[in-house]
Design a protein around this motif. Structure first.
Motif, PDB file in Angstrom:
ATOM      1  N   ILE A  43      61.148  38.593  38.847  1.00  0.00           N
ATOM      2  CA  ILE A  43      60.885  38.890  37.648  1.00  0.00           C
ATOM      3  C   ILE A  43      59.803  38.281  36.983  1.00  0.00           C
ATOM      4  CG2 ILE A  43      61.756  39.368  35.156  1.00  0.00           C
ATOM      5  CD1 ILE A  43      64.381  39.799  36.686  1.00  0.00           C
ATOM      6  N   ALA A  44      59.806  36.839  36.908  1.00  0.00           N
ATOM      7  CA  ALA A  44      58.564  36.007  36.323  1.00  0.00           C
ATOM      8  C   ALA A  44      57.644  36.277  36.889  1.00  0.00           C
ATOM      9  CB  ALA A  44      59.145  34.610  36.299  1.00  0.00           C
ATOM     10  N   ARG A  45      57.450  36.308  38.065  1.00  0.00           N
ATOM     11  CA  ARG A  45      56.021  36.592  38.808  1.00  0.00           C
ATOM     12  C   ARG A  45      55.468  37.908  38.377  1.00  0.00           C
ATOM     13  NH1 ARG A  45      58.992  35.237  43.536  1.00  0.00           N
ATOM     14  NH2 ARG A  45      59.182  37.151  44.114  1.00  0.00           N
ATOM     15  N   ASP A  46      56.290  39.163  38.255  1.00  0.00           N
ATOM     16  CA  ASP A  46      55.693  40.501  37.644  1.00  0.00           C
ATOM     17  C   ASP A  46      55.379  40.384  36.280  1.00  0.00           C
ATOM     18  OD1 ASP A  46      56.317  41.299  40.314  1.00  0.00           O
ATOM     19  OD2 ASP A  46      58.289  42.374  39.679  1.00  0.00           O
ATOM     20  N   GLU A  47      56.293  39.599  35.689  1.00  0.00           N
ATOM     21  CA  GLU A  47      55.969  39.704  34.141  1.00  0.00           C
ATOM     22  C   GLU A  47      54.585  38.758  34.064  1.00  0.00           C
ATOM     23  OE1 GLU A  47      57.390  40.931  31.397  1.00  0.00           O
ATOM     24  OE2 GLU A  47      58.959  42.122  32.511  1.00  0.00           O
ATOM     25  N   LEU A  48      54.627  37.579  34.390  1.00  0.00           N
ATOM     26  CA  LEU A  48      53.510  36.645  34.161  1.00  0.00           C
ATOM     27  C   LEU A  48      52.178  37.757  35.074  1.00  0.00           C
ATOM     28  CD1 LEU A  48      52.116  34.067  33.245  1.00  0.00           C
ATOM     29  CD2 LEU A  48      52.306  33.510  35.535  1.00  0.00           C
ATOM     30  N   SER A  49      52.153  38.278  35.704  1.00  0.00           N
ATOM     31  CA  SER A  49      50.988  39.074  36.626  1.00  0.00           C
ATOM     32  C   SER A  49      50.534  40.113  35.333  1.00  0.00           C
ATOM     33  CB  SER A  49      51.412  39.315  37.741  1.00  0.00           C
ATOM     34  OG  SER A  49      50.351  40.155  38.515  1.00  0.00           O
ATOM     35  N   ALA A  50      51.655  40.940  34.918  1.00  0.00           N
ATOM     36  CA  ALA A  50      51.256  42.029  34.167  1.00  0.00           C
ATOM     37  C   ALA A  50      50.567  41.429  32.813  1.00  0.00           C
ATOM     38  CB  ALA A  50      52.256  42.714  33.805  1.00  0.00           C
ATOM     39  N   TRP A  51      51.089  40.350  32.436  1.00  0.00           N
ATOM     40  CA  TRP A  51      50.725  39.676  31.078  1.00  0.00           C
ATOM     41  C   TRP A  51      49.159  39.046  31.246  1.00  0.00           C
ATOM     42  CZ3 TRP A  51      49.738  34.226  29.730  1.00  0.00           C
ATOM     43  CH2 TRP A  51      49.712  34.010  28.359  1.00  0.00           C
ATOM     44  N   LEU A  52      48.923  38.567  32.594  1.00  0.00           N
ATOM     45  CA  LEU A  52      47.665  37.863  32.572  1.00  0.00           C
ATOM     46  C   LEU A  52      46.560  38.986  33.048  1.00  0.00           C
ATOM     47  CD1 LEU A  52      48.579  34.986  34.891  1.00  0.00           C
ATOM     48  CD2 LEU A  52      47.675  34.724  32.890  1.00  0.00           C
ATOM     49  N   ASP A  53      47.075  40.133  33.592  1.00  0.00           N
ATOM     50  CA  ASP A  53      46.245  41.251  33.633  1.00  0.00           C
ATOM     51  C   ASP A  53      45.762  42.063  32.479  1.00  0.00           C
ATOM     52  OD1 ASP A  53      46.178  41.037  36.403  1.00  0.00           O
ATOM     53  OD2 ASP A  53      47.639  42.638  36.886  1.00  0.00           O
ATOM     54  N   ALA A  54      46.760  41.914  31.512  1.00  0.00           N
ATOM     55  CA  ALA A  54      46.421  42.467  30.140  1.00  0.00           C
ATOM     56  C   ALA A  54      45.350  41.781  29.276  1.00  0.00           C
ATOM     57  CB  ALA A  54      47.676  42.596  29.296  1.00  0.00           C
ATOM     58  N   HIS A  55      45.325  40.501  29.845  1.00  0.00           N
ATOM     59  CA  HIS A  55      44.236  39.461  29.256  1.00  0.00           C
ATOM     60  C   HIS A  55      43.243  39.214  29.825  1.00  0.00           C
ATOM     61  CE1 HIS A  55      46.819  38.185  25.630  1.00  0.00           C
ATOM     62  NE2 HIS A  55      47.758  38.354  26.438  1.00  0.00           N
ATOM     63  N   ALA A  56      43.015  40.153  30.880  1.00  0.00           N
ATOM     64  CA  ALA A  56      41.811  39.868  31.656  1.00  0.00           C
ATOM     65  C   ALA A  56      41.491  38.766  32.625  1.00  0.00           C
ATOM     66  CB  ALA A  56      40.435  40.446  30.895  1.00  0.00           C
ATOM     67  N   TRP A  57      42.618  38.353  32.843  1.00  0.00           N
ATOM     68  CA  TRP A  57      42.499  36.910  33.709  1.00  0.00           C
ATOM     69  C   TRP A  57      41.970  37.189  35.021  1.00  0.00           C
ATOM     70  CZ3 TRP A  57      43.104  33.030  30.632  1.00  0.00           C
ATOM     71  CH2 TRP A  57      43.382  31.691  31.147  1.00  0.00           C
ATOM     72  N   PRO A  58      41.093  36.433  35.500  1.00  0.00           N
ATOM     73  CA  PRO A  58      40.635  36.618  36.919  1.00  0.00           C
ATOM     74  C   PRO A  58      41.495  36.758  37.843  1.00  0.00           C
ATOM     75  CG  PRO A  58      39.398  35.012  35.668  1.00  0.00           C
ATOM     76  CD  PRO A  58      40.530  35.010  34.863  1.00  0.00           C
ATOM     77  N   PRO A  59      41.460  37.654  38.941  1.00  0.00           N
ATOM     78  CA  PRO A  59      42.615  37.684  40.159  1.00  0.00           C
ATOM     79  C   PRO A  59      42.913  36.506  40.746  1.00  0.00           C
ATOM     80  CG  PRO A  59      40.801  39.640  40.006  1.00  0.00           C
ATOM     81  CD  PRO A  59      40.619  38.738  39.103  1.00  0.00           C
ATOM     82  N   ALA A  60      42.077  35.934  41.131  1.00  0.00           N
ATOM     83  CA  ALA A  60      42.293  34.471  41.893  1.00  0.00           C
ATOM     84  C   ALA A  60      42.871  33.583  41.208  1.00  0.00           C
ATOM     85  CB  ALA A  60      40.839  33.767  42.411  1.00  0.00           C
ATOM     86  N   HIS A  61      42.621  33.424  39.856  1.00  0.00           N
ATOM     87  CA  HIS A  61      43.421  32.518  39.088  1.00  0.00           C
ATOM     88  C   HIS A  61      44.760  33.305  38.771  1.00  0.00           C
ATOM     89  CE1 HIS A  61      39.823  29.914  37.284  1.00  0.00           C
ATOM     90  NE2 HIS A  61      39.640  30.784  38.191  1.00  0.00           N
TER      91      HIS A  61
END
Length: 164
Positions: A43-61
């Motif tokens: 759950i933490a992985r999914d939530e953090l990934s979605a949150w970072l995607d929403a902030h246009a975080w680079p995929p490798a990071h």
């Protein structure tokens, strides 16, 4: 799992840049309370990934930070609370907080805090050590651990990421 909040009901759409100039689709901070069970790391992985995607975080990071959160949450559950695959209903809670912070001209980083109320134990010399903290240290720009008898808090700062 945390019940839905009014944050989940917000309309999707491009937000204007926040105070630090980061354009985002989602909330400025991620705030999770997870049960101490074997599903919570996922759950933490999914939530953090979605949150970072929403902030246009680079995929490798993003991949690196998802690995970090997975290790940190898993360590809280397995070592802080002593939960394993055979334990299904533990009352413990793991808290995850994340926020994006300006890191210098054109850069930003994520500050992550993972905390629990489990029992802190110094790693014994005879124990076969896992690789969780090693992985976190190798990916993070900074890691501090506050281990006390009443719980553990990991404060993690990501490597700088360019503003996009």
């Amino acid at each position: 799992m945390v019940p839905p909040s009014d944050r989940d009901e917000q309309a999707a759409g491009r937000r204007s840049p926040d105070a630090d100039g980061f354009a985002a689709h989602g909330p400025a901070e991620l705030d999770l309370e997870l049960r101490a069970d074997m599903v919570s790391a996922s759950i933490a992985r999914d939530e953090l990934s979605a949150w970072l995607d929403a902030h246009a975080w680079p995929p490798a990071h993003t991949i690196e930070l998802v690995l970090v959160i997975s290790e940190a949450v898993s360590n809280s559950i397995e070592h802080g609370y002593g939960v394993g695959p055979e334990i299904y209903d533990h009352p413990g809670v793991v808290r995850v907080r994340a926020r994006i912070v300006a890191g210098g001209p054109g850069f930003r980083h994520v500050d992550l805090v993972v905390s629990d109320d489990g029992r802190w134990r110094e790693p014994a010399a005879r124990m076969q050590p896992g690789h969780g903290l090693y992985i976190i240290r190798s990916v993070a720009a900074d890691l501090s651990i506050d281990g006390r008898p009443a719980g553990t808090t990991l404060s993690i700062r990501s490597q700088p990421s360019p503003v996009r």
